[in-house]
Motif scaffolding. Structure first.
Motif, PDB file in Angstrom:
ATOM      1  N   LYS A 107       0.836  -1.194   0.000  1.00 40.20           N
ATOM      2  CA  LYS A 107       0.000   0.000   0.000  1.00 40.20           C
ATOM      3  C   LYS A 107       0.875   1.250   0.000  1.00 40.20           C
ATOM      4  O   LYS A 107       1.734   1.409   0.860  1.00 40.20           O
ATOM      5  CB  LYS A 107      -0.910   0.012   1.229  1.00 40.20           C
ATOM      6  CG  LYS A 107      -1.846  -1.186   1.298  1.00 40.20           C
ATOM      7  CD  LYS A 107      -2.664  -1.171   2.587  1.00 40.20           C
ATOM      8  CE  LYS A 107      -3.581  -2.386   2.652  1.00 40.20           C
ATOM      9  NZ  LYS A 107      -4.372  -2.399   3.904  1.00 40.20           N
ATOM     10  N   GLU A 179      -4.628   5.575   1.257  1.00 36.48           N
ATOM     11  CA  GLU A 179      -3.830   4.439   0.801  1.00 36.48           C
ATOM     12  C   GLU A 179      -4.347   3.964  -0.545  1.00 36.48           C
ATOM     13  O   GLU A 179      -5.564   3.841  -0.746  1.00 36.48           O
ATOM     14  CB  GLU A 179      -3.889   3.284   1.801  1.00 36.48           C
ATOM     15  CG  GLU A 179      -3.156   3.553   3.094  1.00 36.48           C
ATOM     16  CD  GLU A 179      -3.210   2.394   4.070  1.00 36.48           C
ATOM     17  OE1 GLU A 179      -2.495   2.440   5.082  1.00 36.48           O
ATOM     18  OE2 GLU A 179      -3.965   1.424   3.808  1.00 36.48           O
ATOM     19  N   SER A 181      -3.684   0.815  -3.510  1.00 37.66           N
ATOM     20  CA  SER A 181      -3.055  -0.502  -3.648  1.00 37.66           C
ATOM     21  C   SER A 181      -3.717  -1.266  -4.777  1.00 37.66           C
ATOM     22  O   SER A 181      -4.798  -0.892  -5.258  1.00 37.66           O
ATOM     23  CB  SER A 181      -3.176  -1.294  -2.344  1.00 37.66           C
ATOM     24  OG  SER A 181      -4.536  -1.441  -1.961  1.00 37.66           O
TER      25      SER A 181
END
Length: 227
Positions: A107, A179, A181
């Motif tokens: 992340k 974050e 990801s």
């Protein structure tokens, strides 16, 4: 109603809007996100350099942001069509997770100074030409999650700015960290190696700025009453 009072009503409605609760929302394009600031990753070095992390960066408007990737010791700086053959726009400065041996979810986390932000987002692409699922998650000042969104994209080497955009917005809840990801790819493909391009966001004004706004509304009301 006089022009003065119309302006006062507009001012009060704006203040009321700031205090109204809304759920966090997914934004699927830069145009929809409509941010007013951004992070250009070229400040971390020229292409094919590997800045250590956490990386401290500064936005175009001077906001300080700390960027980390807990599962990797360094980032990579690459550029679309020079050191990265992907589907970002030609010349895009990219931040890459760099460690191609990672097989678990990594992340990229951005933490924002000041009062936080109201919106933020970026384009994202894995280091393989596959279909994939990306995630963006927002956090408040206490590190509690405000929610996340998943989106499906396709990675290619077309260099045509078609890389998946993932963004979040909420005009009332201060986002202090985001974050991004990649959480799923085709079988046998490295899930931990991917890049993002320019990160766009809008900051929430500092309390002193909001106080000046309220004082301005009050002054307008006083002038209207005297008239």
């Amino acid at each position: 109603m006089t022009k003065c009072y119309l302006q006062l009503v507009a001012c009060m409605l704006t203040f009321a809007f700031v205090g109204t609760g809304y759920a966090i929302q997914f934004e699927s394009s830069r145009a929809a996100l409509a941010a007013d600031d951004f992070i250009n990753w070229s400040q971390l070095g020229t292409t094919l350099t590997f800045p250590a992390q956490p990386a401290a960066v500064v936005s175009n408007l001077g906001i300080h942001v700390d960027v980390t990737n807990p599962l990797s010791s360094e980032f990579g700086r690459v550029d679309q069509s020079f050191s990265w053959d992907g589907n970002f726009a030609p010349g895009d400065a990219l931040l890459w997770t760099a460690d191609e041996s990672l097989t678990s979810i990594t992340k990229i986390r951005l933490e924002f100074d000041g009062s936080g932000i109201s919106r933020g987002g970026t384009q994202i692409q894995p280091n393989s030409y596959v279909s994939f699922t990306a995630r963006i998650e927002a956090f408040d000042a206490s590190t509690a999650s405000l929610g996340f969104f998943d989106a499906i994209g396709t990675s290619s080497d077309s260099a045509d700015n078609s890389a998946l955009f993932i963004g979040v917005s909420d005009p009332t809840i201060a986002i202090h960290a985001i974050e991004v990801s990649i959480i799923a790819v085709e079988s046998g493909v490295n899930i931990g190696s991917y890049a993002i391009n320019r990160f766009d966001f809008t900051s929430i004004p500092e309390p002193s700025t909001l106080a000046l706004f309220v004082m301005g509304c009050a002054a307008m009301g006083y002038r209207c009453r005297q008239r």
